[in-house]
Design a protein around this motif. Structure first.
Motif, short mmCIF file in Angstrom:
data_model
loop_
_atom_site.label_atom_id
_atom_site.label_comp_id
_atom_site.label_asym_id
_atom_site.label_seq_id
_atom_site.Cartn_x
_atom_site.Cartn_y
_atom_site.Cartn_z
N TRP B 256 0.85 -1.21 0.00
CA TRP B 256 0.00 0.00 0.00
C TRP B 256 0.88 1.25 0.00
N VAL B 257 1.98 1.19 0.74
CA VAL B 257 2.92 2.32 0.75
C VAL B 257 3.49 2.52 -0.64
N GLN B 258 3.91 1.41 -1.26
CA GLN B 258 4.50 1.49 -2.59
C GLN B 258 3.50 2.08 -3.59
N PHE B 259 2.26 1.60 -3.54
CA PHE B 259 1.23 2.06 -4.47
C PHE B 259 0.96 3.56 -4.29
N THR B 260 0.93 3.99 -3.04
CA THR B 260 0.65 5.41 -2.77
C THR B 260 1.80 6.29 -3.27
N VAL B 261 3.03 5.84 -3.05
CA VAL B 261 4.18 6.61 -3.56
C VAL B 261 4.16 6.63 -5.09
N MET B 262 3.77 5.50 -5.68
CA MET B 262 3.70 5.43 -7.14
C MET B 262 2.71 6.46 -7.69
N MET B 263 1.63 6.66 -6.98
CA MET B 263 0.65 7.66 -7.41
C MET B 263 1.28 9.06 -7.50
N SER B 264 2.16 9.36 -6.54
CA SER B 264 2.83 10.65 -6.56
C SER B 264 3.74 10.76 -7.79
N SER B 265 4.45 9.67 -8.09
CA SER B 265 5.31 9.69 -9.28
C SER B 265 4.49 9.83 -10.55
N MET B 266 3.28 9.29 -10.50
CA MET B 266 2.42 9.32 -11.69
C MET B 266 2.15 10.75 -12.17
N VAL B 267 2.11 11.70 -11.24
CA VAL B 267 1.79 13.07 -11.68
C VAL B 267 2.91 13.62 -12.56
N HIS B 268 4.14 13.20 -12.29
CA HIS B 268 5.22 13.66 -13.17
C HIS B 268 5.24 12.87 -14.47
N TRP B 269 4.78 11.64 -14.39
CA TRP B 269 4.65 10.84 -15.61
C TRP B 269 3.66 11.53 -16.56
N THR B 270 2.50 11.83 -16.04
CA THR B 270 1.48 12.46 -16.90
C THR B 270 1.93 13.87 -17.32
N ARG B 271 2.67 14.55 -16.44
CA ARG B 271 3.18 15.87 -16.82
C ARG B 271 4.10 15.76 -18.04
N CYS B 272 4.99 14.77 -18.02
CA CYS B 272 5.90 14.58 -19.17
C CYS B 272 5.10 14.25 -20.43
N MET B 273 4.09 13.41 -20.26
CA MET B 273 3.29 13.00 -21.41
C MET B 273 2.55 14.18 -22.03
N ARG B 274 2.07 15.05 -21.17
CA ARG B 274 1.23 16.14 -21.67
C ARG B 274 1.97 17.48 -21.74
N TRP B 275 3.27 17.40 -21.70
CA TRP B 275 4.05 18.64 -21.68
C TRP B 275 3.83 19.46 -22.94
N ARG B 276 3.45 18.77 -24.04
CA ARG B 276 3.20 19.49 -25.28
C ARG B 276 2.06 20.50 -25.14
N SER B 277 1.16 20.23 -24.19
CA SER B 277 0.02 21.12 -24.05
C SER B 277 0.33 22.26 -23.07
N LEU B 278 1.61 22.39 -22.68
CA LEU B 278 1.98 23.43 -21.73
C LEU B 278 1.74 24.83 -22.31
N ASP B 279 2.04 25.00 -23.60
CA ASP B 279 1.90 26.31 -24.23
C ASP B 279 0.49 26.86 -24.06
N SER B 280 -0.50 25.96 -24.30
CA SER B 280 -1.88 26.44 -24.21
C SER B 280 -2.25 26.81 -22.78
N LEU B 281 -1.55 26.22 -21.81
CA LEU B 281 -1.80 26.58 -20.41
C LEU B 281 -1.15 27.94 -20.09
N LEU B 282 0.06 28.12 -20.58
CA LEU B 282 0.79 29.34 -20.25
C LEU B 282 0.21 30.59 -20.91
N VAL B 283 -0.48 30.43 -22.04
CA VAL B 283 -1.05 31.62 -22.68
C VAL B 283 -2.34 32.08 -21.98
N LEU B 284 -2.87 31.23 -21.10
CA LEU B 284 -4.06 31.67 -20.35
C LEU B 284 -3.65 32.75 -19.34
N PRO B 285 -4.56 33.68 -19.07
CA PRO B 285 -4.18 34.77 -18.15
C PRO B 285 -4.21 34.32 -16.68
#
Lengths: 282, 413
Positions: B256-285
């Motif tokens: 359970w500890v391992q799974f919970t820590v993995m969830m935290s790592s997952m946010v950086h995984w998805t961030r890397c995957m969706r980094w291409r959409s960063l521009d559209s986020l940054l142009v928002l005010p």
């Protein structure tokens, strides 16, 4: 590779293709002989890409026959594929590669790959061989796709809007190369483009597709000579020798015009390809 | 041309297949410490199944890409090359199953059933490319393998035979399909999401609320991570009661500890995957420049860590109460989760691609080992609880400091 072929490089007869209820291609007849450069015109959704995909066997025909390099497009084998070049609208698949590594892998599939030709085009397009493909601009990617499709001097070259993302000078040079390839190697080229001036400069033949039907498929010079925009008096009857391509009130675009005069004809104007396209797609 | 030519750039530098190969690598990485260091052979089968499904998903992704990119089907040898690569991966999966059987005594049915599951998933994707979005379901279906083998032990010899037959049949069928528009849509979506379908959970108002609190981190990961963390204690409660009812004395708290820590790592995984959409986020005010964005990301990471810790407070308490573990295990598990997740979030900001995130996920092995060893000491009664608490507390503080130090290290562009 020696593969002698008698007959046309591409023969399409009565081709029909449906997507659900929509008839995307409706009885297409088309022939490409060696040395022919055929420009394919049509608005978005007219069926140009579908026609090309069917020719390449990427989509199956519902009716009719497609012989690509003399072989049914449904069962194109490796030998035939090594003689076909294709540039799709969207070119992806080598994102994890550098340009030179992508070309090295790609060239391995084609026994007739011309390394010198590859290098000259790399220089011509200004592509950095060390660059990563996923960092190339749209135009650079298109340039790479063109090199990948042409560096083995294919017998049949099919290009789906190949110059859409190229800058004007690269576009002009590429068009010249295309023409030379057809003349020197006896290749046949089928390419679609919305840039009618390009098409007029290099195409020997033109095909105009509208709503899945080929309205025109003939030599470009023939189109220039026989297609006219007629301005008619109300109620004028056209001679049966004229084929109506489009009509807007008293303005009628016809094919087969031979300078004949008839009652009710007010004016007959020649059309360049852009004007023809605009008249047929008001 | 070698049959394995260009394997690395085609499979490991493609965002979709790299995601799943990375997942497989993480679970393979866990087999060694679980099997050799901790002697948890029973959990090795689980990891093996996860790795096998990851490999099958990577094959499904490449199969889809072949049918999306038109030129690959016109090319005289490209399809055959990808097919050779897939066969090599299948051979690797088979070899893994044999090794696990040989060295850890994992029944052959374990590997075979997971390969059957993966083959079935691939066939669904062949019939309809959109089925690829069910990849997570394939991973979750792994939990069925254990009870199946328990109830039907003859599957141990039948499943390998059927798996070989299925893959032989798939190999002859899969690689001749036509170009498909659906495959293009899936490919283009996958290029921004890494091939992982993240459910919306928008029906649950509390996850929407959390989603807003965790912005801009939630922009990349979606509310799925929050929802999993939120429901984690409930999952632990149900699983612990079920295990207890079966007469098991193993709490699985380390997992359970391992799974919970993995969830935290997952946010950086998805961030890397969706980094291409960063521009559209940054142009928002919404942000006053890049540094403001980094500050907000840091704030969101901190809140996510808080959520992770709160989730583990309840999960660990449930495990301790149900399995009557010594009470000092409770804060140790919470602190180990805190530093595991904290370091994952801190070093996660350096990640630029899936290779980095895969390496990052290896971090979760450390809190897993820590909690497992603590549980062993507790069982033997030879532990020094203040020492355990002190070391884990110190590590938790270090993790917090690391998060602070790395807050402006996000890769730009």
């Amino acid at each position: 590779m020696d593969m002698t072929l008698e007959g046309p490089l591409l023969a399409v007869r009565g081709l029909k293709k449906r997507f659900g209820d929509k008839l995307a291609l409706d009885g297409i007849d088309l022939t490409l002989e060696p040395g022919m450069v055929m420009g394919l015109l049509g608005e978005n959704g007219a069926g140009k890409s579908t026609l090309m995909r069917t020719i390449l066997g990427l989509l199956a025909a519902d009716e009719g026959e497609v012989l690509t390099l003399g072989q049914s497009s449904d069962v194109l084998d490796k030998q035939h594929k090594t003689r076909i070049g294709y540039v799709p609208q969207q070119h992806f698949g080598y994102e994890g590669f550098s340009v030179e590594r992508a070309l090295a892998l790609h060239s391995g599939f084609y026994p007739d790959w011309d390394k010198a030709l590859e290098q000259s085009w790399l220089t011509r397009f200004g592509l950095d061989a060390k660059a990563q493909v996923n960092r190339l601009s749209l135009g650079q990617r298109q340039s790479l796709a063109i090199i990948m499709a042409m560096a083995y001097r294919p017998s049949l070259l099919i290009l789906d809007e190949p110059v859409a993302s190229l800058d004007p000078s690269a576009r002009r040079r590429f068009m010249g190369d295309l023409f030379e390839l057809a003349l020197e190697s006896g290749s046949a080229v089928l390419f679609s483009s919305h840039i009618t001036s390009d098409l007029e400069r290099v195409a020997s033949h033109v095909a105009l597709l509208k709503d899945g039907k080929l309205l025109i498929c003939s030599e470009l010079d023939g189109v220039r000579e026989s297609v006219r925009l007629l301005n008619l008096a109300p109620g004028t009857k056209l001679p049966p020798t004229l084929k109506i391509l489009g009509r807007q009130g008293n303005r009628v675009v016809v094919d087969g015009y031979q300078n004949e005069q008839f009652e009710g004809l007010l004016a007959a104007e020649p059309l360049n390809l852009e004007q023809l396209f605009m008249e047929l797609h008001p | 041309m070698s049959r394995l030519a260009a394997f690395w750039p085609l499979w490991c530098r493609d965002v979709g297949s790299a995601s799943f190969l990375g997942m497989a690598a993480v679970f393979l990485g866990l087999i060694l410490p679980l099997g050799l260091l901790l002697g948890r052979a029973d959990e090795v089968g689980f990891m093996l199944a996860f790795a096998n499904i990851g490999l099958c998903c990577a094959i499904a992704w490449q199969h889809n890409r072949l049918h999306a990119a038109e030129w690959t089907l016109v090319n005289p040898g490209f399809t055959e090359l990808v097919r050779s690569h897939s066969r090599a991966l299948l051979a690797f999966a088979a070899l893994l199953s044999l090794l696990c059987w040989q060295f850890f005594g994992i029944p052959l049915g374990y590997g075979a059933l997971s390969m059957l599951l993966g083959g079935g998933f691939l066939y669904l994707c062949y019939l309809r490319p959109g089925s690829f979005y069910l990849s997570m379901a394939a991973f979750f279906a792994i939990v069925l393998i254990d009870p199946l083998l328990e109830q039907l032990p003859w599957l141990n010899w039948l499943a390998p035979v059927v798996a070989i037959a299925l893959w032989y049949w798939l190999d002859s069928k899969l690689w001749r399909g036509p170009w498909r528009q659906e495959a293009v849509t899936l490919y283009c979506t996958g290029m921004t999401t890494g091939g992982l379908h993240l459910p919306g959970w928008s029906w649950l108002s509390i996850t929407r609320h959390l989603d807003a609190k965790l912005f801009p981190l939630s922009y990349f990961g979606g509310p799925a991570v929050n929802a999993v963390l939120l429901f984690m204690p409930l999952l632990v409660l149900v699983a612990s009661l079920a295990l207890k009812a079966k007469g098991s004395e193993i709490s699985y708290l380390h997992l359970w500890v391992q799974f919970t820590v993995m969830m935290s790592s997952m946010v950086h995984w998805t961030r890397c995957m969706r980094w291409r959409s960063l521009d559209s986020l940054l142009v928002l005010p919404l942000f006053s420049g890049w540094n403001d964005f980094c500050e907000r990301m840091f704030g969101a990471q901190f809140k996510l860590l808080l959520l992770t810790v709160v989730s583990m407070v309840f999960s660990a308490l449930i495990a301790v109460l149900v399995f009557e573990l010594p009470l000092w295990i409770w804060p140790v598990a919470v602190l180990a989760t805190a530093w595991g997740a904290g370091f994952s979030l801190a070093f996660g900001v350096f990640c630029k691609n899936t290779v980095h995130t895969t390496a990052l996920m290896m971090l979760m092995i450390l809190p897993l080992v820590t909690v497992d060893v603590a549980l062993r000491f507790a069982k033997e009664g030879s532990a020094n609880p203040p020492l355990w608490l002190g070391i884990n507390g110190l590590l938790a503080l270090l993790a917090l400091a690391s998060m602070y130090w790395t807050r402006f290290k996000l890769p730009r562009g």
